[in-house]
Design a protein around this motif. Structure first.
Motif, PDB file in Angstrom:
ATOM      1  N   TRP A  56       0.872  -1.171   0.000  1.00  0.00           N
ATOM      2  CA  TRP A  56       0.000   0.000   0.000  1.00  0.00           C
ATOM      3  C   TRP A  56       0.909   1.220   0.000  1.00  0.00           C
ATOM      4  O   TRP A  56       1.597   1.501   0.985  1.00  0.00           O
ATOM      5  N   THR A  57       0.918   1.962  -1.116  1.00  0.00           N
ATOM      6  CA  THR A  57       1.920   2.994  -1.342  1.00  0.00           C
ATOM      7  C   THR A  57       1.287   4.350  -1.583  1.00  0.00           C
ATOM      8  O   THR A  57       0.347   4.476  -2.366  1.00  0.00           O
ATOM      9  N   ASN A  58       1.817   5.362  -0.914  1.00  0.00           N
ATOM     10  CA  ASN A  58       1.421   6.743  -1.147  1.00  0.00           C
ATOM     11  C   ASN A  58       2.611   7.484  -1.760  1.00  0.00           C
ATOM     12  O   ASN A  58       3.732   7.435  -1.240  1.00  0.00           O
ATOM     13  N   GLU A  59       2.356   8.193  -2.855  1.00  0.00           N
ATOM     14  CA  GLU A  59       3.437   8.866  -3.576  1.00  0.00           C
ATOM     15  C   GLU A  59       3.055  10.315  -3.866  1.00  0.00           C
ATOM     16  O   GLU A  59       1.939  10.598  -4.290  1.00  0.00           O
ATOM     17  N   ASP A 303       7.011   8.266  -0.925  1.00  0.00           N
ATOM     18  CA  ASP A 303       7.173   8.730   0.454  1.00  0.00           C
ATOM     19  C   ASP A 303       7.016   7.598   1.467  1.00  0.00           C
ATOM     20  O   ASP A 303       7.759   7.512   2.443  1.00  0.00           O
ATOM     21  N   PHE A 304       6.024   6.737   1.229  1.00  0.00           N
ATOM     22  CA  PHE A 304       5.667   5.772   2.277  1.00  0.00           C
ATOM     23  C   PHE A 304       4.962   4.575   1.665  1.00  0.00           C
ATOM     24  O   PHE A 304       4.106   4.720   0.785  1.00  0.00           O
ATOM     25  N   SER A 305       5.348   3.377   2.117  1.00  0.00           N
ATOM     26  CA  SER A 305       4.690   2.136   1.708  1.00  0.00           C
ATOM     27  C   SER A 305       4.504   1.235   2.916  1.00  0.00           C
ATOM     28  O   SER A 305       5.380   1.162   3.788  1.00  0.00           O
ATOM     29  N   ILE A 306       3.373   0.560   2.963  1.00  0.00           N
ATOM     30  CA  ILE A 306       3.095  -0.472   3.962  1.00  0.00           C
ATOM     31  C   ILE A 306       3.135  -1.825   3.261  1.00  0.00           C
ATOM     32  O   ILE A 306       2.539  -1.991   2.192  1.00  0.00           O
ATOM     33  N   HIS A 307       3.856  -2.766   3.840  1.00  0.00           N
ATOM     34  CA  HIS A 307       4.024  -4.086   3.225  1.00  0.00           C
ATOM     35  C   HIS A 307       3.429  -5.158   4.143  1.00  0.00           C
ATOM     36  O   HIS A 307       3.786  -5.246   5.320  1.00  0.00           O
ATOM     37  N   LEU A 308       2.515  -5.977   3.578  1.00  0.00           N
ATOM     38  CA  LEU A 308       1.936  -7.112   4.283  1.00  0.00           C
ATOM     39  C   LEU A 308       2.142  -8.354   3.408  1.00  0.00           C
ATOM     40  O   LEU A 308       1.973  -8.281   2.177  1.00  0.00           O
ATOM     41  N   ALA A 309       2.478  -9.479   4.014  1.00  0.00           N
ATOM     42  CA  ALA A 309       2.665 -10.694   3.230  1.00  0.00           C
ATOM     43  C   ALA A 309       2.472 -11.933   4.101  1.00  0.00           C
ATOM     44  O   ALA A 309       2.665 -11.881   5.332  1.00  0.00           O
TER      45      ALA A 309
END
Length: 313
Positions: A56-59, A303-309
């Motif tokens: 989930w990435t915000n740019e 700027d920011f990314s959330i990583h789930l796996a």
């Protein structure tokens, strides 16, 4: 200082190899990087399995220099399914991502985060929140102009690896199944790299991986004439086993510039992504991952990314 760095690197490379060292499966999630066959870090050298991941990435990038102007403003949800098989000592893999681009909801929390820690906002406050807008102008021409999001597949990938006691040689073939005009991918290319897992001691608490390689790509799209064909890359990770089933760690991914013939930082700079995260193992065959990624080299990465796996072995 240089001597100490060389000695530390030698220690890492000579240390005992751990079967599953700490490696975060994140890379550059920027809109203008989706055509590039930059590998997702991995250190699995054992066998078959599945991985389902969500980034989930915000740019936000707003820059103007000379005859160029660039605005990248939006969010992306990237759902990726990857499978791997062990066939006669070779590791085979395939993956397919699904992308959703939109204005998103993270603008306000990120602005508050920057304000709380005294970090620059990059002129975010000058643009509407929850906006999706990608615009690139050069020499009086508008080469890119997107004002609405899309859901679709990205570029499919096939991989091959051969692992030994010291590490793994890995190769990647990327197929241009994504829509290049909508910045969903569209890059035909491949990558070759060497990855070396390490641990400071057999059965010890510290582990990670080092990797280096090069990617080659030919892609369509609005900026195809400025794309670099060859991109060096590499990463280093370090994790610590805090509890029997819980590890914490960090990772730095670095790659060369993706574009040439530009004065804009987002195009001419190398990309660097610093990630922090954890791995929890509810069973020996299952790993759950949670991470966050920032851009120490600003504007060339989001700027920011959330990583789930989740990994199933």
């Amino acid at each position: 200082m240089l001597r100490r760095s060389v000695l530390l690197l030698a220690l890492l490379l000579s240390g005992a190899v751990q079967a599953e060292p700490f490696v975060l499966g994140t890379s550059n999630q920027a809109a203008l990087a989706r055509h590039a066959p930059l590998p997702t870090p991995q250190a699995d050298a054992t066998g078959s399995g599945l991985r389902l991941s969500l980034d989930w990435t915000n740019e936000f990038v707003l820059d103007q220099r000379g005859t160029e102007a660039l605005l990248l403003d939006g969010e992306t949800l990237r759902l990726n399914l990857a499978a791997r098989w062990n066939w006669r000592g070779w590791l085979l893999g395939a993956e397919l991502p699904v992308l959703n681009t939109s204005g998103g909801v993270l603008d306000s929390p990120i602005e508050s985060w920057h304000q709380f820690f005294g970090l620059p906002n990059g002129n975010r406050e000058d643009e509407p929140r929850k906006q999706y807008r990608d615009v690139y102008q050069r020499n009086g021409q508008t080469l890119l102009d997107l004002d609405s999001g899309k859901t679709g597949i990205g570029d499919a990938r096939l991989s091959l690896a051969r692992c030994g006691a010291a590490g793994c040689w890995r190769g990647l073939l990327q197929l241009p199944t994504g829509d290049a005009e909508r910045l969903m991918g569209g890059g035909l290319g491949g990558a070759l790299w060497y990855e070396r897992p390490y641990a400071f001691a057999a059965g010890g608490a510290w582990s990670g991986a080092l990797a280096a390689g090069v990617a080659a790509v030919r892609a369509d799209g609005p900026l195809q004439d400025q794309q670099r064909q060859f991109i060096p890359f590499g990463w280093a990770s370090l994790g610590y086993q805090l509890l029997a089933r819980l590890e914490l760690g960090a990772q730095f991914y670095l790659h060369g510039p993706l574009y040439s013939d530009s004065e804009l930082a987002a195009l001419r700079r190398p990309g660097g992504q610093l990630a922090f995260g954890l791995r929890y193992r509810p069973t020996p065959q299952t790993s759950l991952w949670l991470g966050a990624q920032e851009d120490p080299i600003i504007e060339s990465s989001p700027d920011f990314s959330i990583h789930l796996a989740v990994d199933w072995h």
